[in-house]
Design a protein around this motif. Structure first.
Motif, short mmCIF file in Angstrom:
data_model
loop_
_atom_site.label_atom_id
_atom_site.label_comp_id
_atom_site.label_asym_id
_atom_site.label_seq_id
_atom_site.Cartn_x
_atom_site.Cartn_y
_atom_site.Cartn_z
N MET A 1 0.84 -1.16 0.08
CA MET A 1 0.04 0.00 -0.23
C MET A 1 0.81 1.44 0.01
SD MET A 1 -2.73 -1.32 2.84
CE MET A 1 -4.06 -0.24 2.19
N VAL A 2 0.20 2.30 -0.54
CA VAL A 2 1.09 3.55 -0.52
C VAL A 2 0.82 4.39 0.48
CG1 VAL A 2 1.60 5.68 -2.04
CG2 VAL A 2 1.45 3.45 -3.11
N VAL A 3 1.73 4.79 1.47
CA VAL A 3 1.43 5.38 2.80
C VAL A 3 1.86 6.65 2.96
CG1 VAL A 3 1.32 4.93 5.32
CG2 VAL A 3 1.17 3.02 3.75
N GLU A 4 1.23 7.51 3.55
CA GLU A 4 1.58 9.02 3.79
C GLU A 4 0.90 9.25 5.11
OE1 GLU A 4 0.55 11.94 0.85
OE2 GLU A 4 0.84 10.72 -0.90
N SER A 5 1.49 10.17 5.73
CA SER A 5 1.12 10.52 7.12
C SER A 5 1.33 11.92 7.56
CB SER A 5 1.79 9.69 8.18
OG SER A 5 3.21 10.02 8.24
N ILE A 6 0.44 12.50 8.27
CA ILE A 6 0.60 13.81 8.90
C ILE A 6 0.43 13.86 10.07
CG2 ILE A 6 -0.10 15.06 6.71
CD1 ILE A 6 -2.94 15.26 7.92
N ALA A 7 1.13 14.88 10.96
CA ALA A 7 1.19 14.92 12.38
C ALA A 7 -0.18 15.14 12.94
CB ALA A 7 2.42 15.65 12.94
N GLY A 8 -0.75 16.25 12.49
CA GLY A 8 -1.99 16.86 13.14
C GLY A 8 -3.31 16.62 11.92
N ASP A 9 -4.56 17.20 12.55
CA ASP A 9 -5.65 16.93 11.60
C ASP A 9 -5.82 18.29 11.19
OD1 ASP A 9 -6.49 18.00 13.89
OD2 ASP A 9 -8.23 16.65 14.07
N GLY A 10 -5.00 19.12 11.50
CA GLY A 10 -5.40 20.83 11.05
C GLY A 10 -5.48 21.13 9.55
N GLN A 11 -4.64 20.10 8.76
CA GLN A 11 -4.60 20.72 7.48
C GLN A 11 -4.78 19.23 6.69
OE1 GLN A 11 -0.55 21.63 6.59
NE2 GLN A 11 -0.58 23.63 7.63
N ALA A 12 -5.55 18.32 7.28
CA ALA A 12 -5.95 17.06 6.66
C ALA A 12 -7.00 17.25 5.91
CB ALA A 12 -6.36 16.22 7.89
N HIS A 13 -7.96 18.27 6.18
CA HIS A 13 -9.17 18.40 5.19
C HIS A 13 -8.45 18.96 3.68
CE1 HIS A 13 -12.63 20.52 3.47
NE2 HIS A 13 -13.34 19.81 4.11
N ALA A 14 -7.87 20.04 3.58
CA ALA A 14 -7.13 20.58 2.52
C ALA A 14 -6.29 19.58 1.76
CB ALA A 14 -6.29 21.69 2.87
N LEU A 15 -5.68 18.81 2.40
CA LEU A 15 -4.52 17.73 1.92
C LEU A 15 -5.61 16.72 1.22
CD1 LEU A 15 -1.79 16.56 1.43
CD2 LEU A 15 -2.05 15.16 3.41
N ILE A 16 -6.64 16.48 1.67
CA ILE A 16 -7.55 15.07 1.06
C ILE A 16 -8.06 15.83 -0.04
CG2 ILE A 16 -9.52 13.80 1.43
CD1 ILE A 16 -8.65 13.88 4.52
N ALA A 17 -8.67 16.95 -0.08
CA ALA A 17 -9.27 17.76 -1.31
C ALA A 17 -8.12 17.92 -2.38
CB ALA A 17 -9.93 19.10 -0.68
N GLU A 18 -7.12 18.29 -2.04
CA GLU A 18 -6.08 18.56 -3.09
C GLU A 18 -5.64 17.04 -3.64
OE1 GLU A 18 -1.45 19.76 -3.14
OE2 GLU A 18 -2.64 20.51 -1.54
#
Length: 753
Positions: A492-509
């Protein structure tokens, strides 16, 4: 005299003196025969019987009489010596001195009669050699040997002196010097002989004392083992009653204060039980009586099961607990699964108690030592405060730490690491650590284990999960490392971010760029309020090209809160409880993506167990309180229980009624559990019973080897008291399910026949 005083005891030792006298008797036979041969040679070849018939006759008669006496005492040594060692020694010495004097006088007569002829030199040379060789054998009796030497050499010296010429005086002087040297040598040999005897005697005495001490130590060790066996059984029986009653009390209506007191009593009882187990284990290790139970088991499953048990304790202290595995670890090995679990439990429990960190990570690797043998290495790393350098040199010593109030509150005994070191060494391994102040500590251990020839197929989901894009939100440290390691192993291709503050924008992008995420893991930090804002935002977002699945990572306590508040029903997400294990992760991915479940991941035990409620259980237990506790637990699980107080009653009841399973105590009056099981198995074999009744031992005897004894007499499994209701339920389901499967197979075979 000093030597004689020091060795007075040895000089009176009959065994030592008999050995010396026997050696003298054996050697004397050869020298007496040599004396006779010399006399015959001189008398016949030298024509002495013609030239000097009187001297020849007198000397021959004396030599023959003395030699006959010596031969008698030598050949009949056992009988004559047994009649009286001192008397034998006196007669033998008198005959030896007489024989030496006879030979010395004969030599003097030859010298005086023949002057310096060949016969005189021949006899003189023989007397010197005879005296020198006998010096070694006679060294234990120094004074008597001196008399013998005088009798051998003084007559020839006197004869050469009487000749009164330069040659005779020179030879006499040489013989005198030789006699003095032989006397000195005799003295030295005597000292050395008795020194050697004394040393040998002391070594023999020490060896005997050591053997006696070893026997006493062995007896003491056996007594200690028996004592531990009995005392632990006696302690565990009331402990079983206490904890069992507390478990039943937990099901009654209690006030908040009563509930708190009940929980405190349970924790105290469990702490006492843990202390008893530690003391027993430490005693076995120090006495070298640890027995390893070799069986084939699944390495990763064993470690994962321990993590699941330890996870709630870590989460209570705000710690994440996770595990990473190196690739290509063999699935099955042969070894003691219980001892391996104990090692892991000790090290992880210490990290939870003392590290004061936020993250505990296990790392497991295995390297081949040979084709059949591998070395398993497990490390436990935390990010806590580290270990005080003052304590590091004595960390693996028993009771080495200075107990603080905090340690006592956490039930620290100071034996955990000492036991771990002993267990690792018993399994042909090692243990160690490295620690840095304020950076954390890493403990590690290695154990050697034979590889199983039957390797199960490794769990694989690669085809279904190939190149699926995954986003991990809010995870870090060992949790992120473990999650990425396992997901990457499934391609599987895995990415990670430390917090959920920018998760919304990252998912949309990512979705706009046609590389949208198909799966999102959202971590809920332990001991923090549940923040479901990201999940709410995802549900309120405009439809995405790639609609991601969401899996919440939470502790069991957080999951329970979500159920209690009804929050779980409102969210269309899957849940994965921490600590994350390979099988749980596999299961949640199968459910999330609606994949076909691999055959090796199916829970065959649950499938086979069927409905347990209403099953008939025979409880064989002589203790009334234990009966009450066991009945309460079994009734709580939905079983119908019939109890008897000994094995004889059990065998009689089995003639009248049928039961699905037997719980058997081992130590009972009239007929104990071992004898009862043997009798029942013999009866089943004689009657060719179609179904074998499962028998589970339920005993407070936890001495090493007890489980093997139970299995050897025909029991199927083993439970130690105090019995945990979860463990009891698991064992019951396992064996009742196995019996159902066996019955179905037999019915199927009968129908096909």
């Amino acid at each position: 005299m000093g030597l004689m005083e020091r060795d007075e005891k040895l000089l009176k030792d009959r065994k030592i003196l008999r050995k010396i006298d026997l050696n003298l008797a054996v050697q004397s036979r050869f020298f007496v025969a040599a004396n006779i041969l010399l006399f015959l040679f001189v008398a016949s070849v030298g024509n002495y019987y013609l030239l000097h018939p009187v001297v020849t006759a007198v000397s021959g008669a004396a030599l023959l009489v003395l030699s006959a006496g010596l031969f008698y005492f030598c050949i009949r040594f056992d009988s004559t010596y047994g009649a009286g060692p001192a008397r034998w020694r006196m007669y033998f010495m008198v005959l030896q001195v007489g024989n030496s004097l006879c030979m010395g006088l004969f030599c003097a007569a030859v010298i005086w009669l023949d002057k310096l002829a060949v016969n005189a030199f021949l006899v003189t040379l023989y007397m010197v050699g005879y005296s020198a060789i006998n010096n070694v054998e006679w060294s234990p009796y120094d004074q008597r040997n001196g008399i013998r030497l005088f009798c051998n050499l003084v007559p020839p010296i006197a004869a050469f002196t009487v000749l009164a010429d330069i040659n005779g005086l020179t030879i006499a002087a040489g013989l005198l010097v030789m006699m003095v040297m032989l006397l000195r040598q005799s003295r030295l040999l005597s000292v050395r002989h008795w020194d050697n005897v004394r040393v040998h005697h002391e070594l023999h005495t020490k060896a005997r004392d050591l053997a006696q001490a070893a026997n006493e130590a062995h007896s003491a060790s056996q007594f200690k083992t028996e004592f531990l066996s009995n005392i632990t059984h006696e302690i565990r029986t009331p402990m079983n009653n206490v904890l069992g009653m507390l478990a039943l009390l937990d099901d009654t209506e209690l006030s908040a204060q009563q509930r708190e007191l009940q929980n405190l009593a349970v924790h105290s009882g469990e702490g006492l039980l843990s202390l008893i187990d530690d003391i027993v284990d430490f005693s076995r290790i120090t006495s070298g009586q640890v027995q390893l139970n070799e069986s084939v088991f699944h390495v990763k499953r064993c470690i994962d099961q321990n993590l699941e048990l330890l996870g709630p304790r870590a989460h209570e202290k705000g710690m994440e607990l996770s595990c990473t595995y190196e690739q290509d670890i063999p699935v099955r090995v042969k070894g003691d699964q219980g001892r391996l679990a104990q090692l892991i439990n000790n090290l992880v429990s210490n990290a939870i108690k003392y590290s004061d960190g936020t993250d505990i990570v296990l790392h497991v690797s295995m390297s081949k030592v040979s084709e059949q043998l591998a070395e398993l290495r497990v490390s436990v790393r935390d990010n806590g405060k580290g270990i005080d350098p003052v304590m590091q040199d004595h960390l693996f010593d028993a009771f080495s730490k200075q107990l603080t109030t905090r340690d006592v509150a956490q039930a620290g005994t100071g034996l955990g690491l000492a036991i771990s070191k002993g267990l690792a060494e018993c399994m042909s391994g090692d243990i160690g650590f490295k620690s840095s102040p304020e950076e954390g500590t890493e403990f590690w251990f290695t154990v050697c284990m034979p590889l199983s020839t039957q390797q199960a197929q490794k769990l694989s989901l690669n085809k279904e999960l190939l190149n699926k894009r995954v986003l991990i939100v809010g995870a870090g440290g060992g949790l992120l490392e473990a999650l990425v390691s396992q997901l990457s192993a499934w391609d599987m291709v895995v990415e990670s971010i430390a917090g959920d503050g920018q998760a919304h924008a990252l998912i949309a992008e990512a979705d706009e760029a046609d590389r949208g995420y198909e799966l999102i893991f959202i971590n809920m930090p332990v001991l923090q309020p549940m923040d479901l804002a990201l999940v709410t935002d995802l549900q309120s977002m405009a439809p995405l090209k790639t609609s991601p699945k969401v899996i919440m990572l939470s502790s069991l306590a957080q999951r329970a809160d979500a159920l209690r508040t009804g929050m779980e029903a409102k969210l269309s997400v899957d849940w994965l409880s921490k600590p994350i294990t390979r099988e749980k992760l596999c299961r949640v991915l199968i459910d999330t993506f609606e994949l076909d479940q691999p055959e090796e991941t199916a829970d065959k035990q649950d499938a086979a167990s069927g409905e347990m409620v209403g099953r008939r259980i025979l409880l064989v237990e002589d203790n009334a309180v234990n009966q009450m506790v066991a009945k309460g637990l079994l009734n709580k699980l939905g079983y119908v229980v019939t109890s008897v107080v000994n094995g004889k009653e059990a065998l009689g009841l089995l003639e009248e009624k049928e039961f699905d399973l037997i719980l058997m105590d081992c130590m009972m009056p009239v007929l104990d559990g071992y004898e009862t099981t043997t009798a029942l198995r013999d009866k089943e074999a004689a009657n060719e019973a179609s179904v074998r009744i499962p028998i589970i031992a339920m005993t407070a005897n936890v001495v090493e080897g007890e489980q093997q004894r139970c299995l050897a007499c025909g029991m199927d499994d083993y439970l130690s008291k105090p019995v945990n209701i979860e463990e009891l339920d698991a064992k019951m389901r396992q064996w009742l399910g196995a019996r159902d499967s066996e019955s179905e197979r037999q019915e199927s075979s009968l129908k096909s026949a």
